[in-house]
Write a protein that holds these residues in place. Structure first.
Motif, PDB file in Angstrom:
ATOM      1  N   LEU A 262       0.674  -1.178   0.012  1.00 34.64           N
ATOM      2  CA  LEU A 262       0.055  -0.126  -0.103  1.00 34.64           C
ATOM      3  C   LEU A 262       0.956   1.224   0.191  1.00 34.64           C
ATOM      4  O   LEU A 262       0.495   2.295  -0.704  1.00 34.64           O
ATOM      5  CB  LEU A 262      -0.796  -0.120   1.273  1.00 34.64           C
ATOM      6  CG  LEU A 262      -2.261   1.002   1.170  1.00 34.64           C
ATOM      7  CD1 LEU A 262      -3.197   0.258   0.041  1.00 34.64           C
ATOM      8  CD2 LEU A 262      -2.824   0.753   2.549  1.00 34.64           C
ATOM      9  N   GLU A 263       2.184   1.185   0.362  1.00 38.16           N
ATOM     10  CA  GLU A 263       2.931   2.471   0.633  1.00 38.16           C
ATOM     11  C   GLU A 263       3.290   2.873  -0.803  1.00 38.16           C
ATOM     12  O   GLU A 263       3.645   3.960  -0.901  1.00 38.16           O
ATOM     13  CB  GLU A 263       4.287   2.006   1.164  1.00 38.16           C
ATOM     14  CG  GLU A 263       4.051   1.699   2.827  1.00 38.16           C
ATOM     15  CD  GLU A 263       3.839   0.254   3.034  1.00 38.16           C
ATOM     16  OE1 GLU A 263       4.276  -0.426   3.997  1.00 38.16           O
ATOM     17  OE2 GLU A 263       3.207  -0.472   2.303  1.00 38.16           O
TER      18      GLU A 263
ATOM     19  N   VAL B   7       1.422   2.282  -3.680  1.00 40.79           N
ATOM     20  CA  VAL B   7       0.477   2.583  -5.047  1.00 40.79           C
ATOM     21  C   VAL B   7       0.178   3.868  -4.885  1.00 40.79           C
ATOM     22  O   VAL B   7       0.131   4.589  -3.881  1.00 40.79           O
ATOM     23  CB  VAL B   7      -0.640   1.617  -4.579  1.00 40.79           C
ATOM     24  CG1 VAL B   7      -0.337   0.485  -4.795  1.00 40.79           C
ATOM     25  CG2 VAL B   7      -1.555   2.131  -3.343  1.00 40.79           C
ATOM     26  N   ASP B   8      -0.368   4.486  -5.969  1.00 34.34           N
ATOM     27  CA  ASP B   8      -0.406   5.902  -6.389  1.00 34.34           C
ATOM     28  C   ASP B   8      -1.982   6.277  -5.560  1.00 34.34           C
ATOM     29  O   ASP B   8      -1.701   7.588  -4.736  1.00 34.34           O
ATOM     30  CB  ASP B   8      -0.554   6.286  -7.756  1.00 34.34           C
ATOM     31  CG  ASP B   8       0.475   6.207  -8.474  1.00 34.34           C
ATOM     32  OD1 ASP B   8       1.480   6.215  -7.954  1.00 34.34           O
ATOM     33  OD2 ASP B   8       0.521   5.885  -9.663  1.00 34.34           O
ATOM     34  N   ASP B   9      -2.781   5.340  -5.422  1.00 36.79           N
ATOM     35  CA  ASP B   9      -3.857   5.831  -4.626  1.00 36.79           C
ATOM     36  C   ASP B   9      -4.550   4.764  -3.585  1.00 36.79           C
ATOM     37  O   ASP B   9      -4.919   3.443  -4.085  1.00 36.79           O
ATOM     38  CB  ASP B   9      -5.363   5.775  -5.820  1.00 36.79           C
ATOM     39  CG  ASP B   9      -6.351   6.295  -4.960  1.00 36.79           C
ATOM     40  OD1 ASP B   9      -6.586   6.037  -3.681  1.00 36.79           O
ATOM     41  OD2 ASP B   9      -7.372   6.676  -5.677  1.00 36.79           O
ATOM     42  N   PRO B  10      -3.985   4.709  -2.626  1.00 36.38           N
ATOM     43  CA  PRO B  10      -4.222   3.662  -1.400  1.00 36.38           C
ATOM     44  C   PRO B  10      -5.432   3.361  -1.292  1.00 36.38           C
ATOM     45  O   PRO B  10      -5.606   2.179  -1.151  1.00 36.38           O
ATOM     46  CB  PRO B  10      -3.546   4.544   0.036  1.00 36.38           C
ATOM     47  CG  PRO B  10      -2.616   5.398  -0.496  1.00 36.38           C
ATOM     48  CD  PRO B  10      -3.099   5.952  -1.706  1.00 36.38           C
ATOM     49  N   ALA B  11      -6.607   4.191  -1.418  1.00 40.65           N
ATOM     50  CA  ALA B  11      -7.905   4.043  -1.256  1.00 40.65           C
ATOM     51  C   ALA B  11      -8.321   2.800  -2.350  1.00 40.65           C
ATOM     52  O   ALA B  11      -8.879   1.681  -2.138  1.00 40.65           O
ATOM     53  CB  ALA B  11      -8.922   5.037  -1.261  1.00 40.65           C
ATOM     54  N   ASP B  12      -7.862   3.192  -3.480  1.00 42.43           N
ATOM     55  CA  ASP B  12      -8.116   2.243  -4.901  1.00 42.43           C
ATOM     56  C   ASP B  12      -7.243   1.017  -4.671  1.00 42.43           C
ATOM     57  O   ASP B  12      -7.853  -0.081  -5.109  1.00 42.43           O
ATOM     58  CB  ASP B  12      -7.646   3.283  -6.007  1.00 42.43           C
ATOM     59  CG  ASP B  12      -8.148   2.288  -7.326  1.00 42.43           C
ATOM     60  OD1 ASP B  12      -9.416   2.088  -7.455  1.00 42.43           O
ATOM     61  OD2 ASP B  12      -7.070   2.215  -8.042  1.00 42.43           O
TER      62      ASP B  12
ATOM     63  N   ASP C 174      13.351  10.209   1.029  1.00 43.48           N
ATOM     64  CA  ASP C 174      12.592   9.030   1.658  1.00 43.48           C
ATOM     65  C   ASP C 174      12.160   8.246   0.485  1.00 43.48           C
ATOM     66  O   ASP C 174      11.424   8.458  -0.436  1.00 43.48           O
ATOM     67  CB  ASP C 174      11.428   9.815   2.201  1.00 43.48           C
ATOM     68  CG  ASP C 174      10.612   8.862   3.106  1.00 43.48           C
ATOM     69  OD1 ASP C 174      10.824   7.712   3.016  1.00 43.48           O
ATOM     70  OD2 ASP C 174       9.960   9.424   3.908  1.00 43.48           O
ATOM     71  N   PRO C 175      12.663   6.945   0.698  1.00 42.65           N
ATOM     72  CA  PRO C 175      12.076   5.715  -0.141  1.00 42.65           C
ATOM     73  C   PRO C 175      10.541   5.359  -0.063  1.00 42.65           C
ATOM     74  O   PRO C 175      10.042   4.598  -1.069  1.00 42.65           O
ATOM     75  CB  PRO C 175      13.133   4.769   0.016  1.00 42.65           C
ATOM     76  CG  PRO C 175      13.455   4.827   1.746  1.00 42.65           C
ATOM     77  CD  PRO C 175      13.264   6.390   1.875  1.00 42.65           C
ATOM     78  N   VAL C 176       9.961   5.773   0.914  1.00 46.50           N
ATOM     79  CA  VAL C 176       8.471   5.200   1.151  1.00 46.50           C
ATOM     80  C   VAL C 176       7.541   6.427   0.859  1.00 46.50           C
ATOM     81  O   VAL C 176       7.550   7.411   1.191  1.00 46.50           O
ATOM     82  CB  VAL C 176       8.337   4.856   2.448  1.00 46.50           C
ATOM     83  CG1 VAL C 176       6.983   4.391   2.958  1.00 46.50           C
ATOM     84  CG2 VAL C 176       9.161   3.660   3.145  1.00 46.50           C
ATOM     85  N   PRO C 177       6.871   6.073  -0.430  1.00 45.04           N
ATOM     86  CA  PRO C 177       6.005   7.282  -0.916  1.00 45.04           C
ATOM     87  C   PRO C 177       4.639   7.576   0.169  1.00 45.04           C
ATOM     88  O   PRO C 177       4.285   8.737   0.195  1.00 45.04           O
ATOM     89  CB  PRO C 177       5.407   6.716  -2.190  1.00 45.04           C
ATOM     90  CG  PRO C 177       6.437   5.714  -2.228  1.00 45.04           C
ATOM     91  CD  PRO C 177       7.052   4.912  -1.053  1.00 45.04           C
ATOM     92  N   HIS C 178       4.299   6.493   0.981  1.00 44.97           N
ATOM     93  CA  HIS C 178       3.043   6.926   1.792  1.00 44.97           C
ATOM     94  C   HIS C 178       3.471   6.056   3.323  1.00 44.97           C
ATOM     95  O   HIS C 178       3.739   5.071   3.142  1.00 44.97           O
ATOM     96  CB  HIS C 178       1.693   6.289   1.176  1.00 44.97           C
ATOM     97  CG  HIS C 178       1.288   7.030  -0.173  1.00 44.97           C
ATOM     98  ND1 HIS C 178       0.912   8.150  -0.341  1.00 44.97           N
ATOM     99  CD2 HIS C 178       1.610   6.191  -1.254  1.00 44.97           C
ATOM    100  CE1 HIS C 178       0.606   8.361  -1.504  1.00 44.97           C
ATOM    101  NE2 HIS C 178       1.281   7.136  -2.259  1.00 44.97           N
ATOM    102  N   ARG C 179       3.131   6.563   4.232  1.00 45.88           N
ATOM    103  CA  ARG C 179       2.957   6.094   5.636  1.00 45.88           C
ATOM    104  C   ARG C 179       1.583   6.271   6.261  1.00 45.88           C
ATOM    105  O   ARG C 179       0.949   7.548   5.788  1.00 45.88           O
ATOM    106  CB  ARG C 179       4.066   6.521   6.382  1.00 45.88           C
ATOM    107  CG  ARG C 179       5.661   5.927   6.347  1.00 45.88           C
ATOM    108  CD  ARG C 179       6.458   6.501   7.040  1.00 45.88           C
ATOM    109  NE  ARG C 179       7.970   6.083   6.957  1.00 45.88           N
ATOM    110  CZ  ARG C 179       8.554   6.797   5.870  1.00 45.88           C
ATOM    111  NH1 ARG C 179       8.242   8.016   5.600  1.00 45.88           N
ATOM    112  NH2 ARG C 179       9.532   6.238   5.581  1.00 45.88           N
ATOM    113  N   PHE C 180       1.107   5.648   7.128  1.00 40.03           N
ATOM    114  CA  PHE C 180      -0.106   5.769   7.528  1.00 40.03           C
ATOM    115  C   PHE C 180      -0.361   5.992   9.194  1.00 40.03           C
ATOM    116  O   PHE C 180       0.467   5.345   9.911  1.00 40.03           O
ATOM    117  CB  PHE C 180      -1.082   4.672   7.008  1.00 40.03           C
ATOM    118  CG  PHE C 180      -0.975   4.387   5.715  1.00 40.03           C
ATOM    119  CD1 PHE C 180      -1.708   5.163   4.924  1.00 40.03           C
ATOM    120  CD2 PHE C 180       0.136   3.565   5.046  1.00 40.03           C
ATOM    121  CE1 PHE C 180      -1.854   4.886   3.318  1.00 40.03           C
ATOM    122  CE2 PHE C 180      -0.035   3.383   3.628  1.00 40.03           C
ATOM    123  CZ  PHE C 180      -0.806   4.375   2.840  1.00 40.03           C
TER     124      PHE C 180
END
Length: 256
Positions: A113-114, A116-121, A174-180
Motif C-alpha cells: 500500500l505504501e 501505490v498511487d491511490d491507497p484507497a483504490d 525518503d524511499p517510502v511514498p506513503h505512511r499511515f
C-alpha cells in the motif's frame, strides 16, 4: 528476509504471523475446508507464502519482480510445498489481469500500500479478490515509527517534516511514498466495505533496540518477542510502531 516462523526473523514478523495463522484457522473452521485459497500480493520470495503453504493452503503470489518469483519457486521447492505455491508476475494495479476476481478466501497485502498511487483504490482492488466472508491481512508502514526513528537519529527537521507531510514523508530522499496512522488504515479498510477485526502495532521496539544487545544477551530475543506481542494490541503503542497491521473481514451477506 527469513520466514516469519524462525526466532530471529520473528522480531519483525511474529505479531503478523500469529494474527494471520489464527485468521486462517478460523476460516478453515467456518468453511469446513481443510485447504484455503490464499492470494499474496507483493509476496516477493515467499516470506509468508511458504509458511502459509506449509499449513496446507494453496497460495498464489503476485509480484512484479522476476528475481523474487524465482527465489519463491526455489524456496517453495526446498520447503516441499512447490505443488501449493504459484508465482505470477504482476502488480496490485493490474491484479485482475493475472488472478481471478472474487476467487480467494484470504488476501495478504503486505508492504504494498505504501507504493501505490491511490491507497484507497489499492485497498478496494485487493478486497475485490476476496470471496464472500473472506479476510484481508493488510500491513503497511506506520507514520509514528518513522517520525520516532528520524528523531532518535538526530534528524529533527526530517522528523518534523514527516509529521506534517500528508503522506508521512521525511524528505526528497525518503524511499517510502506513503505512511499511515492506524486511523487512516482502518478507514481505508472500512471504506472498501470490510469490518475491522483487529489492529496491531508491528515492530514497536525491534527497530529501536540495538541489534548487538538482542544478539548477545541470553534470552533477549524471546523476551523482546513477548514484549512486542504484549504491546502490539495496545492502541497507545500503535502511534510509534514501524508498521501497522489491520485484519479486515468481509461482512456476512445478511449484514449488508
Amino acid at each position: 528476509m527469513p520466514d516469519p516462523t524462525r526466532p530471529r526473523a520473528s522480531l519483525r514478523t511474529a505479531v503478523v504471523w500469529e494474527v494471520l495463522k489464527d485468521a486462517l484457522d478460523r476460516r478453515v473452521k467456518a468453511t469446513g475446508r481443510e485447504s484455503l485459497d490464499v492470494l499474496d500480493t507483493g509476496g516477493g520470495s515467499g516470506n509468508f507464502a511458504v509458511p502459509v503453504a506449509r499449513l496446507g493452503h494453496r497460495v498464489t503470489v503476485v509480484d512484479p519482480s522476476p528475481n523474487a518469483l524465482f527465489a519463491l519457486e526455489r524456496r517453495a521447492a526446498e520447503a516441499g510445498v512447490a505443488d501449493r505455491v504459484k508465482g505470477v508476475q504482476g502488480d496490485a494495479h493490474g491484479l485482475f489481469d493475472v488472478v481471478e476476481r472474487g476467487g480467494y478466501d484470504v488476501v495478504l497485502c503486505h508492504g504494498v500500500l505504501e507504493y501505490v498511487d491511490d491507497p484507497a483504490d489499492g485497498v478496494r482492488n485487493v478486497v475485490d479478490a476476496l470471496r464472500p466472508e473472506g479476510v484481508l491481512s493488510l500491513l503497511a508502514a506506520g507514520l509514528g515509527g518513522a517520525v520516532l526513528a528520524r528523531a532518535l537519529a538526530g534528524h529533527f527537521k526530517e522528523a518534523k517534516q514527516a509529521l506534517d507531510d500528508p503522506d508521512g514523508r521525511w524528505g526528497e530522499g525518503d524511499p517510502v511514498p506513503h505512511r499511515f496512522t492506524a486511523d487512516q488504515l482502518t478507514a481505508l479498510v472500512e471504506g472498501a466495505g470490510l469490518r475491522v477485526g483487529a489492529v496491531h502495532g508491528v515492530r514497536v521496539f525491534a527497530d529501536l533496540v540495538p541489534g548487538v544487545l538482542v544478539d548477545t544477551e541470553p534470552g533477549a530475543v524471546e523476551a523482546l518477542l513477548k514484549l512486542e506481542a504484549a504491546a502490539a494490541e495496545l492502541p497507545a503503542f500503535h502511534s510509534v510502531a514501524t508498521q501497522l497491521h489491520v485484519l479486515g473481514e468481509a461482512r456476512e451477506a445478511d449484514e449488508g
